[in-house]
Design an enzyme around this catalytic site. Structure first.
Site, mmCIF file in Angstrom:
data_model
loop_
_atom_site.group_PDB
_atom_site.id
_atom_site.type_symbol
_atom_site.label_atom_id
_atom_site.label_comp_id
_atom_site.label_asym_id
_atom_site.label_seq_id
_atom_site.Cartn_x
_atom_site.Cartn_y
_atom_site.Cartn_z
ATOM 1 N N GLU A 35 26.743 53.050 61.726
ATOM 2 C CA GLU A 35 26.924 53.875 62.922
ATOM 3 C C GLU A 35 26.794 52.930 64.101
ATOM 4 O O GLU A 35 25.762 52.274 64.258
ATOM 5 C CB GLU A 35 25.890 55.004 62.966
ATOM 6 C CG GLU A 35 25.979 55.960 61.761
ATOM 7 C CD GLU A 35 27.353 56.563 61.533
ATOM 8 O OE1 GLU A 35 28.138 56.688 62.505
ATOM 9 O OE2 GLU A 35 27.687 56.881 60.381
ATOM 10 N N CYS A 92 23.339 55.734 72.052
ATOM 11 C CA CYS A 92 24.723 55.492 71.637
ATOM 12 C C CYS A 92 25.610 56.623 72.131
ATOM 13 O O CYS A 92 26.803 56.447 72.329
ATOM 14 C CB CYS A 92 24.794 55.373 70.132
ATOM 15 S SG CYS A 92 23.869 56.671 69.328
HETATM 16 P P1 NAD Z 1 22.475 45.238 67.893
HETATM 17 O O1 NAD Z 1 23.803 45.267 67.230
HETATM 18 O O2 NAD Z 1 22.197 44.156 68.862
HETATM 19 O O3 NAD Z 1 21.316 45.131 66.778
HETATM 20 C C1 NAD Z 1 21.266 46.041 65.704
HETATM 21 C C2 NAD Z 1 20.592 45.341 64.539
HETATM 22 O O4 NAD Z 1 21.443 44.306 64.082
HETATM 23 C C3 NAD Z 1 19.257 44.697 64.904
HETATM 24 O O5 NAD Z 1 18.343 44.854 63.854
HETATM 25 C C4 NAD Z 1 19.641 43.256 65.080
HETATM 26 O O6 NAD Z 1 18.583 42.353 64.901
HETATM 27 C C5 NAD Z 1 20.697 43.098 64.010
HETATM 28 N N1 NAD Z 1 21.575 41.954 64.225
HETATM 29 C C6 NAD Z 1 21.923 41.384 65.396
HETATM 30 N N2 NAD Z 1 22.728 40.348 65.169
HETATM 31 C C7 NAD Z 1 22.908 40.263 63.836
HETATM 32 C C8 NAD Z 1 23.629 39.386 62.987
HETATM 33 N N3 NAD Z 1 24.367 38.404 63.482
HETATM 34 N N4 NAD Z 1 23.571 39.614 61.673
HETATM 35 C C9 NAD Z 1 22.843 40.626 61.171
HETATM 36 N N5 NAD Z 1 22.136 41.478 61.911
HETATM 37 C C10 NAD Z 1 22.176 41.307 63.237
HETATM 38 O O7 NAD Z 1 22.239 46.675 68.539
HETATM 39 P P2 NAD Z 1 21.034 47.182 69.427
HETATM 40 O O8 NAD Z 1 21.111 46.524 70.764
HETATM 41 O O9 NAD Z 1 19.763 47.128 68.675
HETATM 42 O O10 NAD Z 1 21.422 48.726 69.553
HETATM 43 C C11 NAD Z 1 22.393 49.162 70.458
HETATM 44 C C12 NAD Z 1 23.725 49.380 69.781
HETATM 45 O O11 NAD Z 1 23.562 50.276 68.696
HETATM 46 C C13 NAD Z 1 24.728 50.047 70.704
HETATM 47 O O12 NAD Z 1 25.990 49.489 70.482
HETATM 48 C C14 NAD Z 1 24.685 51.507 70.280
HETATM 49 O O13 NAD Z 1 25.851 52.226 70.597
HETATM 50 C C15 NAD Z 1 24.472 51.371 68.809
HETATM 51 N N6 NAD Z 1 23.872 52.561 68.231
HETATM 52 C C16 NAD Z 1 24.690 53.427 67.574
HETATM 53 C C17 NAD Z 1 24.177 54.597 67.029
HETATM 54 C C18 NAD Z 1 25.074 55.570 66.305
HETATM 55 O O14 NAD Z 1 24.554 56.493 65.681
HETATM 56 N N7 NAD Z 1 26.389 55.404 66.366
HETATM 57 C C19 NAD Z 1 22.819 54.871 67.162
HETATM 58 C C20 NAD Z 1 22.008 53.960 67.824
HETATM 59 C C21 NAD Z 1 22.553 52.803 68.361
#
Ligand code: NAD
Length: 542
Positions: free
Chosen positions: A293, A327
């Site tokens: 998501e 999100c």
């Molecule tokens: P992010 O993508 O920066 O991080 C999410 C997770 O991915 C974290 O645990 C992070 O450490 C990990 N991550 C980061 N880089 C990585 C890599 N190269 N390899 C593997 N894992 C990695 O997101 P965020 O800033 O924590 O959250 C915000 C984002 O999440 C926004 O884009 C938001 O829209 C989305 N979001 C979506 C939903 C939904 O239900 N659609 C819900 C909540 C948040």
């Protein structure tokens, strides 16, 4: 399987507490906040039921007070990830055979622990380290997480009840087996509930998990693990590791036993992980399940018959609660020109009245954004909008990171409907508005559909039912959660299953049976009662 067809408690949504002055919950959360804010916590990883510390640590500071330190957490090396994987696989031997009612008992207990003794603590952790106001913490860390845990137990039993027809000579049954191997949960900073739900729902279905929380959500992740431990999740079933996401992911995805990714976060990262899984596909013993998501560019469209005050309120709440870091947050709006004068007036009045500061002061509606990277990104887009001729910043536009990462609620009005902030997910308290001609409703619906790569949430505000019907059809594919006469945020587990398509994710609907189905691999069992003893069919006879 137990000796009876057990019924689980009927899941009900956890009531949201008010935190009004004089209420016991207000006193409890402020006491917890002060205690936790003024002490220093040491957060180990949690592998095979043991606290794991390393020489390598990172400090935790509240986004609204970034020089203040509330603790530290320990970072993994490759050997810790390998240990988490091997202990998960070892734990699977017992856990995958655990009767469902025992698994249900654990997670129902976890829900009640959060509803009771852990409520103030998990809310305070979310207020301190993710900078949520008490209301935002309550609806997330307490209520939504409780709801996920309760409803998933009910959905699990609904799934188990789904059985094929049988005949008098053959009995058909389906077993919903956990996935073979181990699963991987990667969770975002912005919802404590999502962080808890992703590993928990996979474990509930009998899977074992390696969980990597976001660096910005470690404090409340620790409380979640304390709850899971006390609720009785056995050693090795959910293993928590912190640190370099690339190293952790590379190690996890290199394992031949990797069987599923449950991700919530940004679109780019999810696509990269999907690609990496694809590149490794020949390694795996089974095709991994992939659920993600991801991002959104969520819209509000106001028809000429909408109520201006309602439109302004939907924008204020939809765009600025939790500093726009949902999100589902409204980040682009299309307002019919006949409404704009009033909507603008109400919106500016609302914004003027919004208070921003520390979540400890309960009269603040907004606090800081999550970290410096987010702050700097927002400042860059705001400065660009101030400089661009076809954009006008009509409210906010200020930012200050001297004490915390504070960004004012900002409204940008654009002449170009495809201006960059109409298309790009900023993930902060910034909304961009395009005013369309009253008569261009149909063309504007097309514009809404075509402007962004995302399809997460969206809302139509109108009183004309024909217009509502028209929008519902025209916007069919650009929001997985579509709202009529409401803001596009605030989905409740058990009421509005949540998720989006296109670049917003695989739309497996968190908080629904559909999501749980991704974490099981059905086995069909046919039992024949009178087994044939002659291969010849009647039609073969002369
Ligand atoms: P992010 O993508 O920066 O991080 C999410 C997770 O991915 C974290 O645990 C992070 O450490 C990990 N991550 C980061 N880089 C990585 C890599 N190269 N390899 C593997 N894992 C990695 O997101 P965020 O800033 O924590 O959250 C915000 C984002 O999440 C926004 O884009 C938001 O829209 C989305 N979001 C979506 C939903 C939904 O239900 N659609 C819900 C909540 C948040």
């Amino acid at each position: 399987m137990g000796k009876g067809f057990f019924q689980v408690p009927v899941a009900v949504n956890e009531p949201v507490k008010s935190y009004a002055p004089g209420s016991p919950e207000r006193k409890a959360v402020l006491t917890a906040y002060n205690t936790m804010f003024n002490s220093s916590t040491d957060i180990p990883m949690y592998i095979n039921g043991k606290d794991v510390t390393t020489e390598n640590t990172r400090k935790i500071s509240p986004p609204h007070d970034h020089q203040h330190i509330v603790g530290q957490y320990h970072l993994a090396e490759i050997l810790h990830i390998e240990e988490a994987i091997s202990t998960a696989l070892e734990a699977r031997k017992e856990w995958s055979k655990m009767p469902w009612e025992q698994r249900a008992g654990i997670f129902l207990k976890a829900a009640e622990l959060i509803a009771g003794p852990y409520r103030a603590k998990i809310n305070a952790a979310t207020m301190i380290a993710q900078s949520k106001t008490v209301h935002q913490a309550e609806i997330d860390a307490a209520c939504e997480l409780i709801d996920f845990l309760r409803f998933n137990v009910q959905f699990m039993t609904d799934i188990y009840c789904e059985q094929p027809d049988s005949t008098s000579d053959a009995w058909n049954r389906i077993e919903y087996r956990p996935l073979e191997g181990f699963t991987y949960a990667v969770t975002p900073f912005n919802f404590t509930a999502i962080a808890g739900n992703l590993p928990a729902c996979m474990a509930l279905m009998g899977n074992v998990v390696v969980w990597k929380p976001s660096d910005s959500q470690v404090y409340s992740a620790k409380i979640i693990m304390d709850v899971f431990r006390e609720a009785g999740v056995p050693a090795g079933v959910i293993n928590v590791v912190f640190g370099d996401p690339v190293m952790i992911t590379n190690t996890v995805l290199a394992s031949t036993d990797f069987s599923g990714l449950h991700f919530t976060g940004s679109t780019f990262i999810f696509k990269e992980l999907w690609k990496q899984i694809g590149n490794n596909i020949h390694k795996y013993k089974t095709y991994p399940r992939i659920v993600g998501e991801t991002g959104g560019k969520d819209f509000i469209i106001a028809h000429k018959t909408a109520n201006s005050k309602q439109v302004a309120t939907a924008i204020t709440r939809g765009a600025f609660e939790f500093q726009g870091q949902k999100c589902s947050a409204a980040s682009r709006a299309y307002i019919s020109s006949n409404l704009w004068k009033d909507v603008k007036k109400y919106l500016l009045e609302d914004i003027k009245s919004l208070k921003m500061g520390s979540p400890e002061n309960l009269s603040n509606f907004m606090t800081a954004v999550i970290h410096e990277g987010s702050f700097d990104k927002l400042a860059t887009f705001i400065d660009q909008a101030k400089a661009d001729a076809n954009a006008e910043v009509i409210a906010g536009g200020g930012y200050d990171k001297s004490k915390g990462y504070f960004v004012e609620p900002t409204v940008i009005v654009v002449k170009d409907a495809k201006y960059t902030t109409m298309c790009t997910e900023l993930f902060g308290p910034v909304i961009t508005i395009f005013i369309y001609d009253d008569n261009d409703f149909e063309a504007t619906l097309k514009l809404v559909d075509e402007t962004s790569e995302y399809a997460l949430t969206g809302a139509i505000l109108a009183t004309d039912r024909y217009a509502i019907n028209q929008a519902t059809k025209a916007l069919e594919n650009c929001a997985g959660n579509f709202y009529i006469n409401d803001k596009p945020t605030g989905a409740v587990v058990g009421q509005q299953p949540f998720g989006g398509a296109r670049a917003s994710g695989t739309n497996d609907k968190a908080g629904s049976a559909q999501n749980l189905l991704r974490w099981v691999s059905p086995r069909m069992i046919k039992e024949t009662f009178v087994t044939p003893i002659d291969y010849r069919y009647p039609f073969l006879e002369k």
